[in-house]
Design an enzyme around this catalytic site. Structure first.
Site, PDB file in Angstrom:
ATOM      1  N   GLU A 274      33.296  49.837  26.078  1.00 38.95           N
ATOM      2  CA  GLU A 274      32.468  50.102  24.888  1.00 38.95           C
ATOM      3  C   GLU A 274      32.282  51.605  24.674  1.00 38.95           C
ATOM      4  O   GLU A 274      32.174  52.070  23.540  1.00 38.95           O
ATOM      5  CB  GLU A 274      31.110  49.382  25.015  1.00 38.95           C
ATOM      6  CG  GLU A 274      31.290  47.883  24.822  1.00 38.95           C
ATOM      7  CD  GLU A 274      30.260  47.019  25.515  1.00 38.95           C
ATOM      8  OE1 GLU A 274      29.218  47.525  25.945  1.00 38.95           O
ATOM      9  OE2 GLU A 274      30.527  45.802  25.627  1.00 38.95           O
TER      10      GLU A 274
ATOM     11  N   ASN B 155      24.926  44.786  33.973  1.00 40.14           N
ATOM     12  CA  ASN B 155      24.994  45.832  32.946  1.00 40.14           C
ATOM     13  C   ASN B 155      24.170  45.353  31.759  1.00 40.14           C
ATOM     14  O   ASN B 155      24.629  44.539  30.969  1.00 40.14           O
ATOM     15  CB  ASN B 155      26.467  46.044  32.564  1.00 40.14           C
ATOM     16  CG  ASN B 155      26.639  47.039  31.434  1.00 40.14           C
ATOM     17  OD1 ASN B 155      25.691  47.706  31.028  1.00 40.14           O
ATOM     18  ND2 ASN B 155      27.856  47.129  30.910  1.00 40.14           N
TER      19      ASN B 155
ATOM     20  N   SER C 227      32.589  38.131  30.650  1.00 45.08           N
ATOM     21  CA  SER C 227      32.097  36.754  30.510  1.00 45.08           C
ATOM     22  C   SER C 227      31.887  36.041  31.847  1.00 45.08           C
ATOM     23  O   SER C 227      32.150  34.837  31.965  1.00 45.08           O
ATOM     24  CB  SER C 227      33.023  35.945  29.589  1.00 45.08           C
ATOM     25  OG  SER C 227      33.032  36.522  28.294  1.00 45.08           O
TER      26      SER C 227
ATOM     27  N   HIS D 145      33.279  52.530  30.694  1.00 44.94           N
ATOM     28  CA  HIS D 145      33.184  51.186  30.126  1.00 44.94           C
ATOM     29  C   HIS D 145      33.937  51.139  28.787  1.00 44.94           C
ATOM     30  O   HIS D 145      33.888  52.100  28.012  1.00 44.94           O
ATOM     31  CB  HIS D 145      31.712  50.809  29.932  1.00 44.94           C
ATOM     32  CG  HIS D 145      31.533  49.368  29.601  1.00 44.94           C
ATOM     33  ND1 HIS D 145      31.780  48.858  28.355  1.00 44.94           N
ATOM     34  CD2 HIS D 145      31.167  48.317  30.375  1.00 44.94           C
ATOM     35  CE1 HIS D 145      31.565  47.543  28.370  1.00 44.94           C
ATOM     36  NE2 HIS D 145      31.188  47.196  29.587  1.00 44.94           N
TER      37      HIS D 145
ATOM     38  N   LYS E 100      23.290  46.922  29.200  1.00 46.36           N
ATOM     39  CA  LYS E 100      23.692  47.552  27.932  1.00 46.36           C
ATOM     40  C   LYS E 100      22.449  47.987  27.152  1.00 46.36           C
ATOM     41  O   LYS E 100      21.452  48.340  27.762  1.00 46.36           O
ATOM     42  CB  LYS E 100      24.610  46.611  27.135  1.00 46.36           C
ATOM     43  CG  LYS E 100      25.785  46.115  27.985  1.00 46.36           C
ATOM     44  CD  LYS E 100      26.851  45.417  27.202  1.00 46.36           C
ATOM     45  CE  LYS E 100      27.944  44.939  28.154  1.00 46.36           C
ATOM     46  NZ  LYS E 100      29.048  44.290  27.465  1.00 46.36           N
TER      47      LYS E 100
ATOM     48  N   GLY F 297      32.004  39.897  26.532  1.00 46.08           N
ATOM     49  CA  GLY F 297      31.092  39.404  25.503  1.00 46.08           C
ATOM     50  C   GLY F 297      31.693  38.333  24.619  1.00 46.08           C
ATOM     51  O   GLY F 297      31.148  38.012  23.568  1.00 46.08           O
TER      52      GLY F 297
ATOM     53  N   GLU G 297      37.773  45.100  33.821  1.00 44.17           N
ATOM     54  CA  GLU G 297      37.150  44.358  32.727  1.00 44.17           C
ATOM     55  C   GLU G 297      38.119  44.242  31.561  1.00 44.17           C
ATOM     56  O   GLU G 297      38.210  45.165  30.732  1.00 44.17           O
ATOM     57  CB  GLU G 297      35.891  45.084  32.243  1.00 44.17           C
ATOM     58  CG  GLU G 297      34.819  45.222  33.297  1.00 44.17           C
ATOM     59  CD  GLU G 297      33.442  45.352  32.655  1.00 44.17           C
ATOM     60  OE1 GLU G 297      32.584  44.530  32.973  1.00 44.17           O
ATOM     61  OE2 GLU G 297      33.248  46.241  31.823  1.00 44.17           O
TER      62      GLU G 297
HETATM   63  P1  PGA Z   1      29.901  40.371  29.520  1.00 48.07           P
HETATM   64  O1  PGA Z   1      30.002  41.961  29.677  1.00 48.07           O
HETATM   65  O2  PGA Z   1      29.528  39.832  30.888  1.00 48.07           O
HETATM   66  O3  PGA Z   1      28.790  40.163  28.522  1.00 48.07           O
HETATM   67  O4  PGA Z   1      31.203  39.875  29.057  1.00 48.07           O
HETATM   68  C1  PGA Z   1      30.574  42.559  30.808  1.00 48.07           C
HETATM   69  C2  PGA Z   1      30.517  44.041  30.670  1.00 48.07           C
HETATM   70  O5  PGA Z   1      30.739  44.558  29.573  1.00 48.07           O
HETATM   71  O6  PGA Z   1      30.255  44.761  31.657  1.00 48.07           O
END
Ligand code: PGA
Length: 253
Positions: free
Chosen positions: A100, A12, A216, A98, A14, A176, A170
């Protein structure tokens, strides 16, 4: 890799990479990736989709993903993108729900469910995300919350439509932050999600559903996380922006 479920590692990206950087990143992943049983999805920004489609088209086990889409067919929704548009660029997977999107764009479970329908109608595969915030886990309400996200997002689907879905767990506190869920925390939640799915769609289909872990993921923790019995791969954010690291996650090196 004991079970027979499809193993998937999705990157992803982003809102990262310019057009040229995105092309270079896709190329760098292609250069390093060996043919394998793991399906690899590159969920790139919209502006990069067509060129990456052209680059990866026909490459063993490499697929194109998008990170969102609108729930309507078309119309006066300035700045939005439709499932038909995504499909016409060659997109095969769409990340939906997601955290976010829920947090910054106020998407509800009901809206995510409508987007899932839209993506399925256009022949693409939704990667349905679920996961709890830290305060929910601290109150020990995470199992209940994630079950309700799964139910709200997916339970309306027919068996046939559900059979196409990929789920990603997740935990928001792990996204993140550099702090991944422990393999046991991931396994416990994945088993719980599978049980919830079995309640709606029966055990056979639930056993066939790929459930990815995200939050992560890096090459140093992917091996242990992905070897849990109910973890069928990963949804990778930050680490997917580095081709070498991402391919290590895919290959388990
Ligand atoms: P990350 O993000 O691997 O940077 O923690 C995962 C995601 O949001 O899909």
């Amino acid at each position: 890799m004991e079970n027979k479920r499809t193993r998937i590692v999705a990157g992803n990206w982003k809102m990262n990479t310019t057009y040229e950087e995105g092309k270079d990143l896709a190329q760098a992943v292609m250069d390093r990736l060996q043919p394998s049983q793991v399906k690899v999805v590159l969920a790139a920004p919209y502006t990069h989709l067509r060129i990456i489609h052209n680059m990866i088209h026909g490459v063993n086990n490499l697929f194109l993903g998008a990170q969102n889409c609108h729930e309507s067919d078309s119309g006066a929704f300035t700045g939005e993108i439709s499932a038909a548009m995504l499909q016409s660029t060659g997109v095969q997977y769409v990340i939906l729900g997601h955290s976010e999107r829920l947090e910054y764009f106020h998407e509800s479970d009901e809206l995510v469910a409508a987007k899932i329908d839209q993506v399925l109608r256009h022949g693409m595969i939704p990667i349905f995300c679920c996961g709890e915030k830290l305060e929910v886990r601290e109150k020990e309400e995470h199992l209940q919350l994630v079950a309700s996200q799964v139910t709200n997002g997916l339970s309306h689907l027919s068996q046939e439509d559900f059979s196409k879905i990929v789920v990603a767990y997740e935990p928001v506190w792990a996204i993140g932050t550099g702090k991944n869920a422990s393999p046991k925390q991931a396994q416990d939640m994945h088993a719980h999600i599978r049980k919830t799915l079995a309640g709606h769609f029966g055990n056979d289909l639930a056993q066939k559903t790929s459930i990815l872990y995200g939050g992560s993921v890096k090459s140093s923790n992917a091996g242990e996380l992905f070897s849990q019995p109910d973890v069928d791969g990963g949804l990778v954010g930050g680490a997917s922006l580095n081709a070498e690291e991402f391919v290590k996650i895919v290959t388990g090196d």
